[in-house]
Design a protein around this motif. Sequence first.
Motif, mmCIF file in Angstrom:
data_model
loop_
_atom_site.group_PDB
_atom_site.id
_atom_site.type_symbol
_atom_site.label_atom_id
_atom_site.label_comp_id
_atom_site.label_asym_id
_atom_site.label_seq_id
_atom_site.Cartn_x
_atom_site.Cartn_y
_atom_site.Cartn_z
ATOM 1 N N VAL A 39 -2.761 -5.353 -3.786
ATOM 2 C CA VAL A 39 -3.908 -5.246 -2.891
ATOM 3 C C VAL A 39 -4.228 -6.634 -2.363
ATOM 4 C CG1 VAL A 39 -6.323 -4.583 -2.630
ATOM 5 C CG2 VAL A 39 -4.831 -3.252 -4.135
ATOM 6 N N LEU A 72 -11.611 -1.043 -4.703
ATOM 7 C CA LEU A 72 -10.364 -0.295 -4.590
ATOM 8 C C LEU A 72 -9.449 -0.580 -5.775
ATOM 9 C CD1 LEU A 72 -8.506 1.594 -3.036
ATOM 10 C CD2 LEU A 72 -7.690 -0.388 -1.735
ATOM 11 N N TYR A 84 -1.612 -2.350 -0.251
ATOM 12 C CA TYR A 84 -2.827 -2.138 0.522
ATOM 13 C C TYR A 84 -3.184 -3.479 1.153
ATOM 14 C CZ TYR A 84 -4.027 2.458 -1.536
ATOM 15 O OH TYR A 84 -4.052 3.780 -1.909
ATOM 16 N N HIS A 85 -3.095 -3.546 2.469
ATOM 17 C CA HIS A 85 -3.360 -4.823 3.149
ATOM 18 C C HIS A 85 -4.790 -4.843 3.683
ATOM 19 C CE1 HIS A 85 -3.024 -8.466 5.280
ATOM 20 N NE2 HIS A 85 -2.787 -7.960 6.478
ATOM 21 N N LEU A 86 -5.687 -5.409 2.859
ATOM 22 C CA LEU A 86 -7.097 -5.529 3.218
ATOM 23 C C LEU A 86 -7.475 -6.924 3.695
ATOM 24 C CD1 LEU A 86 -7.084 -3.129 0.953
ATOM 25 C CD2 LEU A 86 -9.512 -3.621 0.822
ATOM 26 N N VAL A 117 -0.523 0.446 3.359
ATOM 27 C CA VAL A 117 -1.744 0.989 3.950
ATOM 28 C C VAL A 117 -2.426 -0.178 4.643
ATOM 29 C CG1 VAL A 117 -3.952 2.122 3.564
ATOM 30 C CG2 VAL A 117 -1.970 2.734 2.138
ATOM 31 N N PHE A 169 -5.485 -1.734 6.702
ATOM 32 C CA PHE A 169 -6.906 -1.516 6.935
ATOM 33 C C PHE A 169 -7.301 -2.044 8.310
ATOM 34 C CE2 PHE A 169 -6.923 -0.196 2.733
ATOM 35 C CZ PHE A 169 -8.155 0.340 2.401
ATOM 36 N N THR A 194 4.010 3.080 7.131
ATOM 37 C CA THR A 194 2.636 2.583 7.019
ATOM 38 C C THR A 194 1.650 3.683 7.375
ATOM 39 O OG1 THR A 194 3.308 0.319 7.585
ATOM 40 C CG2 THR A 194 0.984 0.873 7.893
ATOM 41 N N CYS A 213 -13.389 4.431 -1.352
ATOM 42 C CA CYS A 213 -12.286 3.979 -2.200
ATOM 43 C C CYS A 213 -11.571 5.148 -2.869
ATOM 44 C CB CYS A 213 -12.786 2.977 -3.241
ATOM 45 S SG CYS A 213 -13.064 1.327 -2.551
ATOM 46 N N TRP A 261 -9.233 6.310 -0.122
ATOM 47 C CA TRP A 261 -8.112 5.384 0.078
ATOM 48 C C TRP A 261 -7.138 5.424 -1.089
ATOM 49 C CZ3 TRP A 261 -12.522 1.644 1.523
ATOM 50 C CH2 TRP A 261 -12.866 1.815 2.867
#
Length: 314
Positions: free
Chosen positions: A8, A19, A67-69, A108, A110, A164, A216, A219
């Motif tokens: 993450v 998350l 997960y690219h936040l 994923v 964001f 993705t 969350c 997600w």
Amino acid sequence: METQKILVTGGGGFIGTHLVDELRQRGHNVLASDLYNADREQYIMVDVRNYRQLARVLEKQRFDLVYHLAAEYGRWNGEDFYENLWQTNAIGTKHVIRLQESHKFRMVFFSSAEVYGDYEGVMTEDVMEKNPIRDTYQMNDYAITKWAGELMCLNSAKMFGTETVLVRSVNCYGPGEHYTPYRGFIPKFIYHVLFNKPYTVFKGHKRIIDYVEDSCITWANIVDIFIPGEVYNVGGRPDWEKEIKEYSDLVLNAVGSDDSIVTYKADEQFTTKVKHMDFSKAAKDLNHNPKITPEEGIRRTVEWMKKVYNNTGE
């Protein structure tokens, strides 16, 4: 449910920490990365603007999902510090995508509901495909960088076969979001009321807010319901849509204050007036089912901020 190895990015931030907790509670092996050093288990300092730092992590370990936040947040942040915004949100995302092309992990990404700009209709996910640019004109650099990120993901999928899922978050708020002048309106309102500081409410704007723990859960569901190429709006319930003034009133009520510190003004520039969101796709595919009402979520957030800022309200 199969255990996954997950990274993450932005995992030390407001949404990221929630998350990470949700994913770990489900039994996944999660590594969090973020811009700052921190003494936490399964955490590593990584600046996504630096390709070498990202590569060092992704080349030493195999991840099933990223997960690219990691991102710079906010329209006014983008006006005042646009260099940081573009370097993180655009170049940083490109770094992640390049490594995805090499290592074939699923991602994923964001994005944000800001990509819809000032679209006047109901914001369904296909609006960005079916409508001309003039209908979805992004109104600030933050929105533009998020749309650029989406386009890069789509390009990579077409050219390199990467997989993705894109998620468009909608006014996420809750405990864990510390106040800065560049955060969303909920923590800003709460902070100002707690410390009796004047603040401005712009009339004519409507929003749906989105309690972080609810989103969350949705997600995290993507781990087991991963449909490559899909896009999802994720937020509260459409019938929770309120004017910004109503949210301000909820904050004042939760703290036990009146509106003597509030100045009311007309529309705010660089931002959308009304977001009529549709979440039916996330409900259908990802079992999205938000339960924490704005009244309850704001109450919880007020209590958390009182503890963090040592303000008992007495």
